[in-house]
Design a protein around this motif. Structure first.
Motif, PDB file in Angstrom:
ATOM      1  N   ARG A 281       0.848  -1.192   0.000  1.00 52.41           N
ATOM      2  CA  ARG A 281       0.000   0.000   0.000  1.00 52.41           C
ATOM      3  C   ARG A 281       0.887   1.247   0.000  1.00 52.41           C
ATOM      4  O   ARG A 281       1.249   1.778   1.043  1.00 52.41           O
ATOM      5  CB  ARG A 281      -0.925   0.018   1.233  1.00 52.41           C
ATOM      6  CG  ARG A 281      -1.894  -1.140   1.328  1.00 52.41           C
ATOM      7  CD  ARG A 281      -3.035  -1.013   0.327  1.00 52.41           C
ATOM      8  NE  ARG A 281      -3.752   0.240   0.394  1.00 52.41           N
ATOM      9  CZ  ARG A 281      -4.723   0.503   1.270  1.00 52.41           C
ATOM     10  NH1 ARG A 281      -5.070  -0.409   2.169  1.00 52.41           N
ATOM     11  NH2 ARG A 281      -5.350   1.657   1.231  1.00 52.41           N
ATOM     12  N   PHE A 282       1.249   1.675  -1.192  1.00 50.50           N
ATOM     13  CA  PHE A 282       2.073   2.872  -1.357  1.00 50.50           C
ATOM     14  C   PHE A 282       1.319   3.881  -2.227  1.00 50.50           C
ATOM     15  O   PHE A 282       0.632   3.504  -3.178  1.00 50.50           O
ATOM     16  CB  PHE A 282       3.401   2.547  -2.045  1.00 50.50           C
ATOM     17  CG  PHE A 282       4.315   1.670  -1.240  1.00 50.50           C
ATOM     18  CD1 PHE A 282       5.163   2.201  -0.282  1.00 50.50           C
ATOM     19  CD2 PHE A 282       4.342   0.289  -1.454  1.00 50.50           C
ATOM     20  CE1 PHE A 282       6.017   1.402   0.458  1.00 50.50           C
ATOM     21  CE2 PHE A 282       5.187  -0.528  -0.721  1.00 50.50           C
ATOM     22  CZ  PHE A 282       6.034   0.027   0.236  1.00 50.50           C
ATOM     23  N   VAL A 283       1.453   5.168  -1.883  1.00 48.19           N
ATOM     24  CA  VAL A 283       0.941   6.255  -2.719  1.00 48.19           C
ATOM     25  C   VAL A 283       2.099   7.217  -2.960  1.00 48.19           C
ATOM     26  O   VAL A 283       2.767   7.644  -2.009  1.00 48.19           O
ATOM     27  CB  VAL A 283      -0.224   7.008  -2.042  1.00 48.19           C
ATOM     28  CG1 VAL A 283      -0.751   8.090  -2.982  1.00 48.19           C
ATOM     29  CG2 VAL A 283      -1.346   6.058  -1.652  1.00 48.19           C
ATOM     30  N   VAL A 284       2.334   7.561  -4.213  1.00 46.85           N
ATOM     31  CA  VAL A 284       3.455   8.438  -4.560  1.00 46.85           C
ATOM     32  C   VAL A 284       2.950   9.873  -4.748  1.00 46.85           C
ATOM     33  O   VAL A 284       2.003  10.121  -5.501  1.00 46.85           O
ATOM     34  CB  VAL A 284       4.152   7.964  -5.841  1.00 46.85           C
ATOM     35  CG1 VAL A 284       5.282   8.932  -6.230  1.00 46.85           C
ATOM     36  CG2 VAL A 284       4.710   6.551  -5.645  1.00 46.85           C
ATOM     37  N   LEU A 285       3.587  10.803  -4.048  1.00 44.40           N
ATOM     38  CA  LEU A 285       3.362  12.233  -4.257  1.00 44.40           C
ATOM     39  C   LEU A 285       4.656  12.863  -4.753  1.00 44.40           C
ATOM     40  O   LEU A 285       5.736  12.587  -4.203  1.00 44.40           O
ATOM     41  CB  LEU A 285       2.946  12.936  -2.964  1.00 44.40           C
ATOM     42  CG  LEU A 285       1.559  12.680  -2.392  1.00 44.40           C
ATOM     43  CD1 LEU A 285       1.341  13.564  -1.165  1.00 44.40           C
ATOM     44  CD2 LEU A 285       0.462  12.914  -3.417  1.00 44.40           C
ATOM     45  N   GLU A 286       4.554  13.695  -5.760  1.00 39.99           N
ATOM     46  CA  GLU A 286       5.707  14.474  -6.173  1.00 39.99           C
ATOM     47  C   GLU A 286       6.008  15.509  -5.090  1.00 39.99           C
ATOM     48  O   GLU A 286       5.116  15.932  -4.339  1.00 39.99           O
ATOM     49  CB  GLU A 286       5.435  15.171  -7.507  1.00 39.99           C
ATOM     50  CG  GLU A 286       5.138  14.230  -8.657  1.00 39.99           C
ATOM     51  CD  GLU A 286       6.265  13.243  -8.919  1.00 39.99           C
ATOM     52  OE1 GLU A 286       7.454  13.665  -8.854  1.00 39.99           O
ATOM     53  OE2 GLU A 286       5.975  12.063  -9.185  1.00 39.99           O
ATOM     54  N   LEU A 303      -4.278  11.100  -2.747  1.00 41.65           N
ATOM     55  CA  LEU A 303      -4.170  10.322  -1.499  1.00 41.65           C
ATOM     56  C   LEU A 303      -5.447   9.553  -1.235  1.00 41.65           C
ATOM     57  O   LEU A 303      -5.418   8.367  -0.905  1.00 41.65           O
ATOM     58  CB  LEU A 303      -3.856  11.241  -0.325  1.00 41.65           C
ATOM     59  CG  LEU A 303      -2.474  11.899  -0.307  1.00 41.65           C
ATOM     60  CD1 LEU A 303      -2.362  12.831   0.904  1.00 41.65           C
ATOM     61  CD2 LEU A 303      -1.361  10.859  -0.268  1.00 41.65           C
ATOM     62  N   ALA A 304      -6.577  10.232  -1.354  1.00 40.88           N
ATOM     63  CA  ALA A 304      -7.862   9.571  -1.067  1.00 40.88           C
ATOM     64  C   ALA A 304      -8.083   8.395  -2.000  1.00 40.88           C
ATOM     65  O   ALA A 304      -8.542   7.318  -1.563  1.00 40.88           O
ATOM     66  CB  ALA A 304      -8.999  10.573  -1.208  1.00 40.88           C
ATOM     67  N   ASN A 305      -7.746   8.554  -3.262  1.00 42.72           N
ATOM     68  CA  ASN A 305      -7.893   7.440  -4.199  1.00 42.72           C
ATOM     69  C   ASN A 305      -6.995   6.278  -3.820  1.00 42.72           C
ATOM     70  O   ASN A 305      -7.380   5.104  -3.908  1.00 42.72           O
ATOM     71  CB  ASN A 305      -7.595   7.906  -5.612  1.00 42.72           C
ATOM     72  CG  ASN A 305      -8.656   8.826  -6.166  1.00 42.72           C
ATOM     73  OD1 ASN A 305      -9.810   8.751  -5.772  1.00 42.72           O
ATOM     74  ND2 ASN A 305      -8.272   9.719  -7.088  1.00 42.72           N
ATOM     75  N   GLY A 306      -5.776   6.606  -3.363  1.00 41.20           N
ATOM     76  CA  GLY A 306      -4.870   5.555  -2.904  1.00 41.20           C
ATOM     77  C   GLY A 306      -5.292   4.894  -1.611  1.00 41.20           C
ATOM     78  O   GLY A 306      -5.076   3.699  -1.397  1.00 41.20           O
ATOM     79  N   PHE A 307      -5.919   5.673  -0.730  1.00 40.35           N
ATOM     80  CA  PHE A 307      -6.357   5.139   0.574  1.00 40.35           C
ATOM     81  C   PHE A 307      -7.554   4.208   0.417  1.00 40.35           C
ATOM     82  O   PHE A 307      -7.645   3.179   1.079  1.00 40.35           O
ATOM     83  CB  PHE A 307      -6.756   6.268   1.512  1.00 40.35           C
ATOM     84  CG  PHE A 307      -5.619   7.148   1.981  1.00 40.35           C
ATOM     85  CD1 PHE A 307      -4.306   6.887   1.667  1.00 40.35           C
ATOM     86  CD2 PHE A 307      -5.894   8.277   2.745  1.00 40.35           C
ATOM     87  CE1 PHE A 307      -3.282   7.698   2.099  1.00 40.35           C
ATOM     88  CE2 PHE A 307      -4.874   9.098   3.198  1.00 40.35           C
ATOM     89  CZ  PHE A 307      -3.569   8.821   2.852  1.00 40.35           C
ATOM     90  N   TRP A 308      -8.517   4.608  -0.431  1.00 43.14           N
ATOM     91  CA  TRP A 308      -9.844   3.978  -0.381  1.00 43.14           C
ATOM     92  C   TRP A 308     -10.230   3.215  -1.644  1.00 43.14           C
ATOM     93  O   TRP A 308     -11.332   2.665  -1.704  1.00 43.14           O
ATOM     94  CB  TRP A 308     -10.898   5.060  -0.100  1.00 43.14           C
ATOM     95  CG  TRP A 308     -10.577   5.824   1.140  1.00 43.14           C
ATOM     96  CD1 TRP A 308     -10.189   7.124   1.215  1.00 43.14           C
ATOM     97  CD2 TRP A 308     -10.584   5.345   2.495  1.00 43.14           C
ATOM     98  NE1 TRP A 308      -9.945   7.493   2.515  1.00 43.14           N
ATOM     99  CE2 TRP A 308     -10.186   6.412   3.325  1.00 43.14           C
ATOM    100  CE3 TRP A 308     -10.892   4.108   3.065  1.00 43.14           C
ATOM    101  CZ2 TRP A 308     -10.089   6.286   4.703  1.00 43.14           C
ATOM    102  CZ3 TRP A 308     -10.793   3.972   4.442  1.00 43.14           C
ATOM    103  CH2 TRP A 308     -10.397   5.053   5.247  1.00 43.14           C
ATOM    104  N   SER A 309      -9.340   3.159  -2.623  1.00 42.30           N
ATOM    105  CA  SER A 309      -9.704   2.454  -3.857  1.00 42.30           C
ATOM    106  C   SER A 309      -9.470   0.950  -3.777  1.00 42.30           C
ATOM    107  O   SER A 309      -9.968   0.198  -4.600  1.00 42.30           O
ATOM    108  CB  SER A 309      -8.899   3.022  -5.043  1.00 42.30           C
ATOM    109  OG  SER A 309      -7.514   2.858  -4.844  1.00 42.30           O
ATOM    110  N   ASN A 310      -8.677   0.513  -2.761  1.00 35.98           N
ATOM    111  CA  ASN A 310      -8.377  -0.922  -2.658  1.00 35.98           C
ATOM    112  C   ASN A 310      -9.467  -1.640  -1.864  1.00 35.98           C
ATOM    113  O   ASN A 310     -10.061  -1.079  -0.986  1.00 35.98           O
ATOM    114  CB  ASN A 310      -7.023  -1.136  -1.991  1.00 35.98           C
ATOM    115  CG  ASN A 310      -5.890  -0.628  -2.881  1.00 35.98           C
ATOM    116  OD1 ASN A 310      -6.034  -0.556  -4.092  1.00 35.98           O
ATOM    117  ND2 ASN A 310      -4.777  -0.268  -2.265  1.00 35.98           N
TER     118      ASN A 310
END
Length: 310
Positions: A281-286, A303-310
């Motif tokens: 569970r990784f989310v990349v931000l520039e 972030l929200a898409n990375g947190f809650w899409s799985n």
């Protein structure tokens, strides 16, 4: 004629008074009698704040980008006609040599506490400084970080450069966009999140006063280090393991790629049992998304898409 002369004199006094603008910059009040004409910004996110307000014609250059980061296409276009005066933090001589009258920077964003470039050292040369709100914790107390830190900087820049209407419209637009997004966001219990900037022996991360904390909360998470009384600072891996984040944010910039940072965590026996690593569970931000600036709203959505899409 005498009455007309008196009227003109009062008009002149009134217009001069209207030109004086005072803004709060960390623990200082800074007064401007006219918009700066030779401004310099440090770092990619601060430079983008200037550009989004349409202030390029007030700038003589920027500093502190190519030494650590690369410009994406949007930023390259924005600064195409401006010189980068220093690849990293500028010296006092660089700012003076450019005939600057304004420096938009922050503590650890172009200035260091006790360093040669500070508001006090630049004042004798007619260079006024506005400090990034997020960075004020380095020289005194401030409230926990919030999206208001970024909004405050845009509004203050609007006052300084006398583009208040533009700044206010921009901020109101950001607020409405964020409210609409978070209002429709379906979340569960707040996820525990760790922001990994850099470092292998000891990680450099975002604490209570760094912008990712505010963005994580807006996206329905909780920074595992929201009680760490720092902005961007080093912590030990043991604390990260003990707090067992559900998600890791990777801040992407510099010579070590986001994928290399993820691989380091995946391949480290000490970090193998962290839920975020086990579940990939990784989310990349520039970098420009993770630091205060115009891209923060889109970053919350990412972030929200990375947190809650799985």
């Amino acid at each position: 004629m005498k009455r007309l002369g008196i009227s003109l004199a009062f008009s002149l006094i009134a217009s001069t008074a209207l030109a004086d603008v005072t803004v709060q910059s960390c623990d200082r009040q800074v007064t401007f009698d006219a918009p700066p004409k030779a401004a310099i910004s440090n770092d990619v996110n601060l430079t983008e704040m200037m550009l989004v307000l349409g202030l390029r014609d007030h700038m003589v250059g920027y500093t502190g980008i190519s030494g650590w980061k690369t410009l994406d296409e949007k930023m390259r276009e924005g600064v195409a006609e401006l010189p980068e005066l220093s690849e990293k933090y500028p010296t006092k001589e660089v700012l003076i040599g450019a005939d600057a009258d304004f420096y938009f920077a922050g503590w650890n964003y172009g200035m260091r506490v006790g360093g040669e470039v500070t508001p006090e050292t630049l004042e004798p040369f007619g260079i006024k400084v506005y400090e990034l709100s997020e960075s004020c914790i380095h020289i005194g107390e401030k409230p926990k970080v919030s999206m208001d830190d970024m909004y405050n900087d845009l509004l203050n820049l609007g006052r300084i450069f006398q583009v208040e209407d533009r700044a206010e419209a921009l901020v109101e637009g950001y607020k409405a966009e964020l409210a609409e997004f978070t209002g429709s966001l379906e979340t569960g219990e707040p996820l525990d999140v760790f922001a990994y900037d850099s470092g292998e022996d000891t990680p450099f991360t975002a604490g209570r006063y760094a912008m990712p904390t505010a963005m994580i909360e807006a996206a329905g998470g909780r920074n595992i280090l929201d009680d760490f009384e720092k902005s961007w600072a080093k912590i030990d891996w043991e604390t990260v393991v003990d707090r067992n984040p559900d998600v890791v944010i990777i801040v992407n910039y510099g010579n070590v790629t986001a994928e290399e940072k993820m691989d380091f965590m995946r391949n480290s026996p000490a970090l193998a049992d962290i839920d975020a690593v086990k579940n990939d569970r990784f989310v990349v931000l520039e970098y420009v998304e993770a630091t205060p600036g115009p891209r923060n709203i889109e970053a919350v959505k990412k972030l929200a898409n990375g947190f809650w899409s799985n």
